[in-house]
Motif scaffolding. Structure first.
Motif, short mmCIF file in Angstrom:
data_model
loop_
_atom_site.label_atom_id
_atom_site.label_comp_id
_atom_site.label_asym_id
_atom_site.label_seq_id
_atom_site.Cartn_x
_atom_site.Cartn_y
_atom_site.Cartn_z
N UNK A 226 0.83 -1.20 0.00
CA UNK A 226 0.00 0.00 0.00
C UNK A 226 0.87 1.25 0.00
N UNK A 227 1.90 1.25 0.84
CA UNK A 227 2.78 2.42 0.94
C UNK A 227 3.57 2.64 -0.35
N UNK A 228 3.91 1.55 -1.04
CA UNK A 228 4.71 1.65 -2.26
C UNK A 228 3.85 1.87 -3.50
N UNK B 212 18.14 -3.97 -1.41
CA UNK B 212 18.26 -3.89 0.05
C UNK B 212 17.37 -2.79 0.61
N UNK B 213 17.31 -1.66 -0.07
CA UNK B 213 16.47 -0.55 0.40
C UNK B 213 14.99 -0.92 0.35
N UNK B 214 14.57 -1.60 -0.72
CA UNK B 214 13.17 -2.02 -0.85
C UNK B 214 12.82 -3.00 0.26
N UNK B 215 13.71 -3.99 0.46
CA UNK B 215 13.45 -4.98 1.50
C UNK B 215 13.46 -4.34 2.88
N UNK B 216 14.32 -3.35 3.07
CA UNK B 216 14.38 -2.65 4.35
C UNK B 216 13.09 -1.92 4.66
N UNK B 217 12.47 -1.33 3.64
CA UNK B 217 11.19 -0.65 3.87
C UNK B 217 10.10 -1.65 4.23
N UNK B 218 10.14 -2.81 3.56
CA UNK B 218 9.20 -3.87 3.92
C UNK B 218 9.41 -4.30 5.37
N UNK B 219 10.67 -4.43 5.79
CA UNK B 219 10.97 -4.89 7.14
C UNK B 219 10.37 -3.97 8.20
#
Length: 243
Positions: free
Chosen positions: A30-32, A88-95
């Motif tokens: 949703x955020x992305x 890594x940045x995308x996965x970090x936002x998911x985390x």
């Protein structure tokens, strides 16, 4: 048989990984602004789960590093070529969304309390120590376990007998003195049984209909059933819901 220690799986055994992953990915998508390409949130979540399972299988087979499988999950899910830093940045936002949903199952603390005086406790996970050590600290149960072992550092993963035997060795106990509790019927249940441990398979949703029979894992629906299986001298426990 005298069981002196319990070795625990983490994800979907004591930690509600599935619920946290679903809630985290839903918030992240949703955020992305990434839901437009799907008919529903559920369709997107199913795709994320399939990609995650496939990439985790590559890691378990030694075909990818822990960080590499994370990056590939992002690339495959998005269908986009990304640099390592971008993935890594995308996965970090998911985390961030995922960690906000972290929770123990409600039957975990009662059973750990009930078994605290009668059994030693450890963790064996197919994840990495960096991930699981922090997770257990955030969840407030890290100090309940003597040792935490993970496949990324061990170099061997469940269902290989070597992973289970490494946990036994860390406790200085023979396999027949150790129980293993996990949620996957093959990776945890069959793997632990084949390695000579008392295997306890927790099937919370009753999603599986097969039964391994004698010598296979003991199947339970709630951790409330565990003390009775271990023969622990506690007032805690419940009769099995599986026959």
């Amino acid at each position: 048989m005298s069981i002196r220690a319990v070795v625990w799986d983490v994800d979907d055994t004591i930690f509600d990984y599935t619920a946290a992953d679903r809630a985290g990915m839903r918030g992240h998508l949703l955020a992305e602004g990434l839901l437009d390409g799907y008919d529903s949130v559920e369709q997107a979540l199913v795709r994320w789960r399939r990609v995650t399972d496939a990439q985790w299988a590559r890691f378990s087979a030694g075909e990818a590093t822990f960080q590499g499988q994370r990056r590939d999950r992002v690339r495959v899910f998005l269908g986009t070529e990304l640099t390592d830093a971008e993935a890594d940045e995308w996965f970090g936002r998911y985390m961030g969304h995922y960690e906000a949903a972290w929770a123990l199952f409600p039957d975990v603390l009662p059973v750990l309390d009930a078994l605290a005086a009668s059994h030693r406790h450890a963790v064996l996970s197919n994840s990495s120590l960096t991930v699981q050590d922090r997770k257990l600290r955030v969840l407030g149960v890290h100090d309940r376990f003597e040792t935490i072992l993970c496949a990324a550092e061990l170099g061997v993963s469940k269902p290989e007998a070597g992973a289970f035997h490494a946990a036994c060795a860390a406790l200085d106990l023979a396999p027949h003195q150790v129980a293993y509790v996990g949620d996957h019927p093959e990776i945890d249940g069959r793997g632990a049984a084949d390695a000579g441990l008392l295997s306890v398979w927790i099937d919370r949703d009753g999603a599986y209909t097969s039964d391994d029979g004698p010598g296979g894992p003991r199947r339970i629906a709630s951790l409330a059933e565990l003390p009775a299986i271990l023969g622990a001298d506690t007032r805690f426990g419940a009769p099995s819901t599986f026959r």
